[in-house]
Design an enzyme around this catalytic site. Structure first.
Site, PDB file in Angstrom:
ATOM      1  N   ASP A  82       0.854  -1.196   0.000  1.00  0.00           N
ATOM      2  CA  ASP A  82       0.000   0.000   0.000  1.00  0.00           C
ATOM      3  C   ASP A  82       0.894   1.252   0.000  1.00  0.00           C
ATOM      4  O   ASP A  82       1.859   1.330   0.780  1.00  0.00           O
ATOM      5  CB  ASP A  82      -0.874  -0.051   1.270  1.00  0.00           C
ATOM      6  CG  ASP A  82      -1.994   0.970   1.256  1.00  0.00           C
ATOM      7  OD1 ASP A  82      -2.336   1.469   0.173  1.00  0.00           O
ATOM      8  OD2 ASP A  82      -2.528   1.261   2.349  1.00  0.00           O
ATOM      9  N   ASP A 104       2.271   5.090  -5.356  1.00  0.00           N
ATOM     10  CA  ASP A 104       1.599   6.338  -5.000  1.00  0.00           C
ATOM     11  C   ASP A 104       2.493   7.513  -5.356  1.00  0.00           C
ATOM     12  O   ASP A 104       3.397   7.882  -4.611  1.00  0.00           O
ATOM     13  CB  ASP A 104       1.262   6.350  -3.506  1.00  0.00           C
ATOM     14  CG  ASP A 104       0.538   7.642  -3.116  1.00  0.00           C
ATOM     15  OD1 ASP A 104       0.331   8.505  -3.994  1.00  0.00           O
ATOM     16  OD2 ASP A 104       0.206   7.777  -1.927  1.00  0.00           O
ATOM     17  N   GLU A 134      -2.683   6.052  -8.177  1.00  0.00           N
ATOM     18  CA  GLU A 134      -3.582   7.044  -7.575  1.00  0.00           C
ATOM     19  C   GLU A 134      -3.482   8.342  -8.351  1.00  0.00           C
ATOM     20  O   GLU A 134      -2.395   8.827  -8.651  1.00  0.00           O
ATOM     21  CB  GLU A 134      -3.231   7.290  -6.101  1.00  0.00           C
ATOM     22  CG  GLU A 134      -4.111   8.393  -5.473  1.00  0.00           C
ATOM     23  CD  GLU A 134      -3.997   8.493  -3.940  1.00  0.00           C
ATOM     24  OE1 GLU A 134      -3.730   7.456  -3.294  1.00  0.00           O
ATOM     25  OE2 GLU A 134      -4.178   9.603  -3.413  1.00  0.00           O
ATOM     26  N   HIS A 181      -7.560  10.226   4.657  1.00  0.00           N
ATOM     27  CA  HIS A 181      -6.919   9.215   5.506  1.00  0.00           C
ATOM     28  C   HIS A 181      -7.096   9.635   6.961  1.00  0.00           C
ATOM     29  O   HIS A 181      -7.004  10.818   7.279  1.00  0.00           O
ATOM     30  CB  HIS A 181      -5.426   9.120   5.198  1.00  0.00           C
ATOM     31  CG  HIS A 181      -5.116   8.419   3.914  1.00  0.00           C
ATOM     32  ND1 HIS A 181      -4.795   9.096   2.761  1.00  0.00           N
ATOM     33  CD2 HIS A 181      -5.072   7.106   3.592  1.00  0.00           C
ATOM     34  CE1 HIS A 181      -4.559   8.225   1.797  1.00  0.00           C
ATOM     35  NE2 HIS A 181      -4.721   7.007   2.274  1.00  0.00           N
ATOM     36  N   HIS A 209      -9.453   5.121  -0.739  1.00  0.00           N
ATOM     37  CA  HIS A 209      -8.582   5.216   0.437  1.00  0.00           C
ATOM     38  C   HIS A 209      -9.319   6.039   1.491  1.00  0.00           C
ATOM     39  O   HIS A 209     -10.148   6.886   1.161  1.00  0.00           O
ATOM     40  CB  HIS A 209      -7.262   5.904   0.069  1.00  0.00           C
ATOM     41  CG  HIS A 209      -6.342   5.001  -0.679  1.00  0.00           C
ATOM     42  ND1 HIS A 209      -5.124   4.569  -0.182  1.00  0.00           N
ATOM     43  CD2 HIS A 209      -6.475   4.405  -1.886  1.00  0.00           C
ATOM     44  CE1 HIS A 209      -4.563   3.769  -1.058  1.00  0.00           C
ATOM     45  NE2 HIS A 209      -5.350   3.655  -2.108  1.00  0.00           N
ATOM     46  N   GLY A 210      -8.963   5.786   2.749  1.00  0.00           N
ATOM     47  CA  GLY A 210      -9.612   6.551   3.811  1.00  0.00           C
ATOM     48  C   GLY A 210     -11.002   6.038   4.125  1.00  0.00           C
ATOM     49  O   GLY A 210     -11.956   6.809   4.244  1.00  0.00           O
ATOM     50  N   GLY A 211     -11.114   4.714   4.295  1.00  0.00           N
ATOM     51  CA  GLY A 211     -12.424   4.114   4.571  1.00  0.00           C
ATOM     52  C   GLY A 211     -12.975   4.463   5.955  1.00  0.00           C
ATOM     53  O   GLY A 211     -14.195   4.494   6.150  1.00  0.00           O
ATOM     54  N   THR A 234      -7.376   3.241  10.093  1.00  0.00           N
ATOM     55  CA  THR A 234      -7.414   4.004  11.348  1.00  0.00           C
ATOM     56  C   THR A 234      -8.419   3.436  12.354  1.00  0.00           C
ATOM     57  O   THR A 234      -8.119   3.345  13.547  1.00  0.00           O
ATOM     58  CB  THR A 234      -7.740   5.486  11.062  1.00  0.00           C
ATOM     59  OG1 THR A 234      -6.763   5.979  10.139  1.00  0.00           O
ATOM     60  CG2 THR A 234      -7.712   6.322  12.322  1.00  0.00           C
TER      61      THR A 234
HETATM   62  P1  13P Z   1      -8.112   5.042   6.904  1.00  0.00           P
HETATM   63  O1  13P Z   1      -6.975   4.976   7.872  1.00  0.00           O
HETATM   64  O2  13P Z   1      -8.778   6.368   6.886  1.00  0.00           O
HETATM   65  O3  13P Z   1      -9.100   3.939   7.121  1.00  0.00           O
HETATM   66  O4  13P Z   1      -7.495   4.854   5.453  1.00  0.00           O
HETATM   67  C1  13P Z   1      -6.661   3.758   5.217  1.00  0.00           C
HETATM   68  C2  13P Z   1      -6.049   3.837   3.878  1.00  0.00           C
HETATM   69  O5  13P Z   1      -6.553   4.449   2.964  1.00  0.00           O
HETATM   70  C3  13P Z   1      -4.775   3.134   3.673  1.00  0.00           C
HETATM   71  O6  13P Z   1      -4.275   3.237   2.396  1.00  0.00           O
END
Ligand code: 13P
Length: 399
Positions: A82, A104, A134, A181, A209-211, A234
């Site tokens: 990642d 990335d 990305e 994120h 990204h950033g779920g 996170t």
């Molecule tokens: P979060 O930490 O917001 O869930 O995002 C994780 C992510 O996108 C890792 O590439």
């Protein structure tokens, strides 16, 4: 042996309208919790290792554990690098066992992002490994990983995205449509219309990204509009932290194992919640039936030398280790001497490739051509070479 090609895994999800979770892991507790959740749900899963976390663990030390656990699983698994920031990191990821890589370069200009990503795609595809790129920029707001993504969100432009995919040949595209994120602040506003237009224009699996912090209905909208992979970290880190704090409160003198004993279960619960929400339950068998299994290849050479001393044979092997071991797609180089004095061949090479695609890319790689023509072939005319693909029956022995 459920390591599968992530192109098939995400292709299935994209067609069938669900998303596979790519859960970043930072410890063995995370690894165990994520895989147990996937097994319980009979769901495909992506074990993700983010370059921004490499200061918390040794990438090359954790990867054998990740790979062993993935091979032991009975659901389809992909191992993903990642946010790989460079060509070299992508090569290393593949060497260590990643079956998919992200490059990335989203903070670079469009031209530079396209150029670096294209370079990684050429290398990775020659190793049988798909690539996520990305375009646009998913910033970080707050939380463990947010500081690795400084600055402002930059949304993905539809026409640029089409051009980027055409130029680079990426298999999956991470898009920026309003997620961040780390922890969300306030109500996240997603540009679903933009996502729909990107999906229509590209037709390839999209990645979010950033779920962390998105609502159930937002996840549904994302998946309805082409998102087949959701990155999530996170929330898992926060849940692990809460579980440790609960144990401190229960017993202030608690030692290390007492502190972390519930982390794996906490990760499992949250991962299961995500898998259910994103539609991955009971998809394992369907994915297995349409996915190519990842199979390694051993490139084996038995040989005798002529006209050189034993020391020169050792030197020949040494140079080979240095040179061949760095070719993309090579996972390991073994050189050996026959134990039996009457063996038909006195020496061997076993060069392990990540995939059958490497048979050709290795043979034609300039470093291999140079080594073979300059050092090896002139003194090792008596040899046989065979490439062996790993058999489907290969199972880990530690179950
Ligand atoms: P979060 O930490 O917001 O869930 O995002 C994780 C992510 O996108 C890792 O590439």
């Amino acid at each position: 042996m459920p390591l599968v090609d992530m192109r098939d895994m995400l292709g299935h999800a994209h067609r069938e309208g669900y998303a596979v979770g790519a859960f970043d892991l930072v410890s063995l507790e995370f690894l165990e919790g994520i895989l147990k959740a996937a097994e319980n749900c009979r769901a495909p899963v992506i074990l993700s290792l983010a370059e921004s976390h490499f200061s918390y663990y040794d990438f090359s030390i954790i990867m054998p554990a990740v790979e062993a656990a993935a091979r032991r699983a009975t659901v389809p698994v992909a191992i993903h690098l990642d946010h790989g920031a460079s060509f070299e990191r992508a090569v290393l990821g593949i060497r260590l066992g990643c079956t998919s890589v992200m490059v990335d370069a989203s903070t670079h200009s469009f031209e530079d992002n396209s150029r670096l990503t294209r370079q990684v795609v050429e290398m990775a595809h020659a190793c049988g490994v798909p690539v996520e790129g990305e375009l646009g920029y998913v910033a970080g707001v707050e939380g463990e990983d947010a500081e690795h993504h400084p600055g402002e969100v930059r949304y993905t432009e539809v026409t640029e995205a089409s051009e980027y995919v055409k130029r680079t040949g990426v298999d999956f595209l991470a898009v920026s449509i309003g997620t961040v994120h780390g922890r969300m602040q306030g109500e996240p506003r997603l540009d679903i219309d933009r996502l729909a237009r990107i999906n229509k224009a590209l037709g390839i699996p999209l990645v979010i990204h950033g779920g962390t912090g998105l609502s159930d209905s937002q996840f549904k909208q994302l998946i309805d509009n082409g998102v087949a992979k959701i990155n999530y970290y996170t929330a898992l880190a926060d849940i692990a932290g809460q579980s440790i704090r609960r144990n401190v409160e229960a017993d202030a003198r608690c030692g290390y194992t007492g502190l972390v004993k519930d982390v794996s279960e906490a990760i499992q619960h949250e991962t299961e919640r995500c898998i259910r929400l994103w539609g991955g339950v009971n998809r394992a068998a369907e994915v297995m039936s349409c996915a190519t299994l990842k199979k390694e290849v051993d490139h084996v050479i038995f040989y005798n030398t002529s006209g050189i001393t034993a020391e020169q044979v050792t030197e020949l092997m040494h140079i080979g280790h240095e040179t061949l071991g760095n070719i993309p797609g090579v996972r390991d180089v073994f050189t050996g001497h026959a134990i039996q004095s009457d063996a038909k061949f006195k020496h061997c090479w076993v060069v392990r490739f990540s995939d059958q695609a490497v048979v050709d890319s290795y043979k034609n790689h300039p470093a291999h051509v140079d080594y073979a023509d300059t050092h090896f072939r002139p003194v090792a005319g008596d040899r046989i070479t065979i490439d062996f693909e790993e058999s489907a029956e290969r199972r880990p022995t530690n179950q």
